[in-house]
Design a protein around this motif. Sequence first.
Motif, PDB file in Angstrom:
ATOM      1  N   PRO A  38       0.886  -1.222   0.135  1.00  0.00           N
ATOM      2  CA  PRO A  38       0.038  -0.060   0.182  1.00  0.00           C
ATOM      3  C   PRO A  38       0.862   1.313   0.021  1.00  0.00           C
ATOM      4  CG  PRO A  38      -0.351  -1.279   1.978  1.00  0.00           C
ATOM      5  CD  PRO A  38       0.586  -2.134   1.068  1.00  0.00           C
ATOM      6  N   LYS A  76       0.817   4.158  -2.924  1.00  0.00           N
ATOM      7  CA  LYS A  76       0.540   5.763  -2.907  1.00  0.00           C
ATOM      8  C   LYS A  76       1.525   6.564  -3.284  1.00  0.00           C
ATOM      9  CE  LYS A  76      -1.349   8.528   0.785  1.00  0.00           C
ATOM     10  NZ  LYS A  76      -2.297   8.227   1.773  1.00  0.00           N
ATOM     11  N   TRP A 120       3.421  -1.936  -7.425  1.00  0.00           N
ATOM     12  CA  TRP A 120       3.174  -2.342  -6.116  1.00  0.00           C
ATOM     13  C   TRP A 120       2.521  -3.566  -6.185  1.00  0.00           C
ATOM     14  CZ3 TRP A 120      -1.918  -3.142  -5.351  1.00  0.00           C
ATOM     15  CH2 TRP A 120      -2.879  -2.759  -6.300  1.00  0.00           C
ATOM     16  N   ASP A 180       3.343   5.899  -9.326  1.00  0.00           N
ATOM     17  CA  ASP A 180       2.446   6.341 -10.068  1.00  0.00           C
ATOM     18  C   ASP A 180       1.948   4.880 -11.245  1.00  0.00           C
ATOM     19  OD1 ASP A 180       1.940   8.746  -9.507  1.00  0.00           O
ATOM     20  OD2 ASP A 180       3.288   9.455 -10.847  1.00  0.00           O
TER      21      ASP A 180
END
Length: 94
Positions: free
Chosen positions: A52, A56, A63, A59
């Motif tokens: 997470p 954040k 993740w 871009d």
Amino acid sequence: MGTIGQRRIGRTGDGDLPISSQTIRVRSVGFLSERQRRLAWVGFLLAAFQAPLAAKLVDDASWFFAVVVAMVVATVIIADDAERRRPETVDYSE
């Protein structure tokens, strides 16, 4: 000794110690050692918290790799738990 009518828990009369003092705790073994299991939990937690945070801050969808790694490590931990909880086979050759 006890009073009349009071029952004693455990084996009596043969001179042996009660059953409870002769038992030992046996833990079934999974395919991970204790050290590997601890490292797997650390890896899972790191990947689960990193995903997470990376989502954040970055871009692109890189993740998602941390999510996949966390899921694979969690699957290994769950499989090791299942192996540890599997009852031992008993040989009835009497």
